[in-house]
Design a protein around this motif. Structure first.
Motif, PDB file in Angstrom:
ATOM      1  N   ALA A  18      93.005  73.734 -32.730  1.00 45.61           N
ATOM      2  CA  ALA A  18      93.384  74.591 -33.848  1.00 45.61           C
ATOM      3  C   ALA A  18      94.675  74.100 -34.485  1.00 45.61           C
ATOM      4  O   ALA A  18      95.532  73.503 -33.826  1.00 45.61           O
ATOM      5  CB  ALA A  18      93.553  76.025 -33.353  1.00 45.61           C
ATOM      6  N   ARG A  19      94.797  74.364 -35.789  1.00 49.24           N
ATOM      7  CA  ARG A  19      96.021  74.032 -36.521  1.00 49.24           C
ATOM      8  C   ARG A  19      96.574  75.299 -37.155  1.00 49.24           C
ATOM      9  O   ARG A  19      95.827  76.121 -37.685  1.00 49.24           O
ATOM     10  CB  ARG A  19      95.745  73.022 -37.632  1.00 49.24           C
ATOM     11  CG  ARG A  19      95.618  71.594 -37.155  1.00 49.24           C
ATOM     12  CD  ARG A  19      95.519  70.688 -38.370  1.00 49.24           C
ATOM     13  NE  ARG A  19      95.433  69.296 -38.006  1.00 49.24           N
ATOM     14  CZ  ARG A  19      95.332  68.309 -38.875  1.00 49.24           C
ATOM     15  NH1 ARG A  19      95.307  68.595 -40.168  1.00 49.24           N
ATOM     16  NH2 ARG A  19      95.258  67.053 -38.476  1.00 49.24           N
ATOM     17  N   ASP A  20      97.876  75.432 -37.116  1.00 46.28           N
ATOM     18  CA  ASP A  20      98.549  76.540 -37.800  1.00 46.28           C
ATOM     19  C   ASP A  20      97.942  77.893 -37.456  1.00 46.28           C
ATOM     20  O   ASP A  20      97.749  78.752 -38.324  1.00 46.28           O
ATOM     21  CB  ASP A  20      98.525  76.343 -39.321  1.00 46.28           C
ATOM     22  CG  ASP A  20      99.169  75.033 -39.734  1.00 46.28           C
ATOM     23  OD1 ASP A  20     100.145  74.635 -39.078  1.00 46.28           O
ATOM     24  OD2 ASP A  20      98.682  74.418 -40.698  1.00 46.28           O
ATOM     25  N   GLY A  21      97.615  78.077 -36.196  1.00 45.73           N
ATOM     26  CA  GLY A  21      97.091  79.355 -35.753  1.00 45.73           C
ATOM     27  C   GLY A  21      95.637  79.592 -36.059  1.00 45.73           C
ATOM     28  O   GLY A  21      95.106  80.671 -35.758  1.00 45.73           O
ATOM     29  N   GLY A  22      94.965  78.613 -36.657  1.00 53.22           N
ATOM     30  CA  GLY A  22      93.550  78.777 -36.975  1.00 53.22           C
ATOM     31  C   GLY A  22      92.668  78.505 -35.769  1.00 53.22           C
ATOM     32  O   GLY A  22      93.154  78.306 -34.647  1.00 53.22           O
TER      33      GLY A  22
END
Length: 269
Positions: free
Chosen positions: A16-20
């Motif tokens: 995941a990136r940036d909380g995604g």
């Protein structure tokens, strides 16, 4: 010399990136490519074709499953594999000869041997007489020939090609397709080729592996049994059998392309 490729239940998940949310690019992909075979991968945009090629090249690790070359696990990049991308990635300050020689430096060849082998590779792709030209002096098709020569110069057992002709005009692309088939017949190298073009897939491949929309899986592998003349003088693309294979692959891809479009509309990328 050529090498077989085996993918056994390969899954590749990106964190995941940036909380995604993390997403799975490839899921349970299994595929066998025989030594010396020419296999083409087709599938909708975002289905993981390039990711699969990266795994075989050793440029990225699998999340689960395994990738084998002649039964040996892939643990990283190696000189047994050559990679040709859509972007030529040539050094603008080096001539065509110098660009090809660059890859031979990793093999520890002396200057005289590097020059000899690089000239032979450029000759193989039809660029004799252009050795001293710089990239800005070459057409797009010629630049891609240099890129192919660079990958062939150190005699890889596997050639991995990621949409290498996508940016070229139709006439140049068809000419390079014939050139690639000629080189493949001469060298016997195992080739895995990615394309979005169904015609290109049918024209080049001994087998065409059709992938699903993301997460990418192998939907079906189509055996292509066409009589390809070595001199490429006949118009194979106009033959009824060619049209039949094209229709078969189009039907396999149709629902996958629609599914990929729905994912994009829903914001899944």
């Amino acid at each position: 010399m050529s090498t077989s490729i085996s993918l056994h239940s390969v899954t590749r998940t990106f964190p995941a990136r940036d909380g995604g949310e993390s997403f799975t690019a490839l899921e349970q992909v299994s595929l066998e490519v025989a030594a010396g075979e020419f296999v083409v991968l087709v599938g909708p945009s975002g289905c993981g074709k390039s990711t699969l090629l990266d795994l075989v090249a050793g440029l990225a690790p699998v999340t689960s499953g395994e990738v084998l070359l002649d039964g040996r696990p892939v643990t990283g990049p190696g000189l047994d594999r050559g990679v040709v991308f859509q972007q030529y990635a040539l050094f603008p300050w080096r001539t065509a000869l110098g660009n090809v020689e660059f890859t031979l430096e990793a093999k520890g060849l002396g200057r005289r041997d590097r020059t000899r082998v690089a000239r032979e590779a450029l000759d193989l792709v039809g660029l004799r007489g252009f050795e001293q030209r710089y990239p800005h002096e070459l057409s797009g098709g010629m630049k891609q020939r240099v890129a192919i020569a660079r990958s062939l110069a150190y005699e890889p057992e596997v050639l991995l090609m990621d949409e290498p002709y996508a940016a070229l005009d139709a006439q140049t692309r068809e000419g390079l397709q014939d050139e690639l088939l000629r080189i493949w017949r001469r060298t016997g190298t195992t080739v895995v080729f990615i394309t979005h073009g169904i015609d290109e897939a049918v024209y080049l491949g001994q087998r065409v592996a059709v992938m699903t929309s993301r997460p990418g899986r192998i939907k079906e592998v189509v055996d292509i049994d066409l009589d390809r003349p070595a001199d490429a003088t006949s118009d194979l693309r106009s033959e009824p059998e060619f049209a039949r294979y094209r229709r078969e692959i189009w039907e396999l891809l149709h629902d996958e392309v629609r599914a990929a479009g729905r994912l994009e509309e829903a914001g899944v990328r």
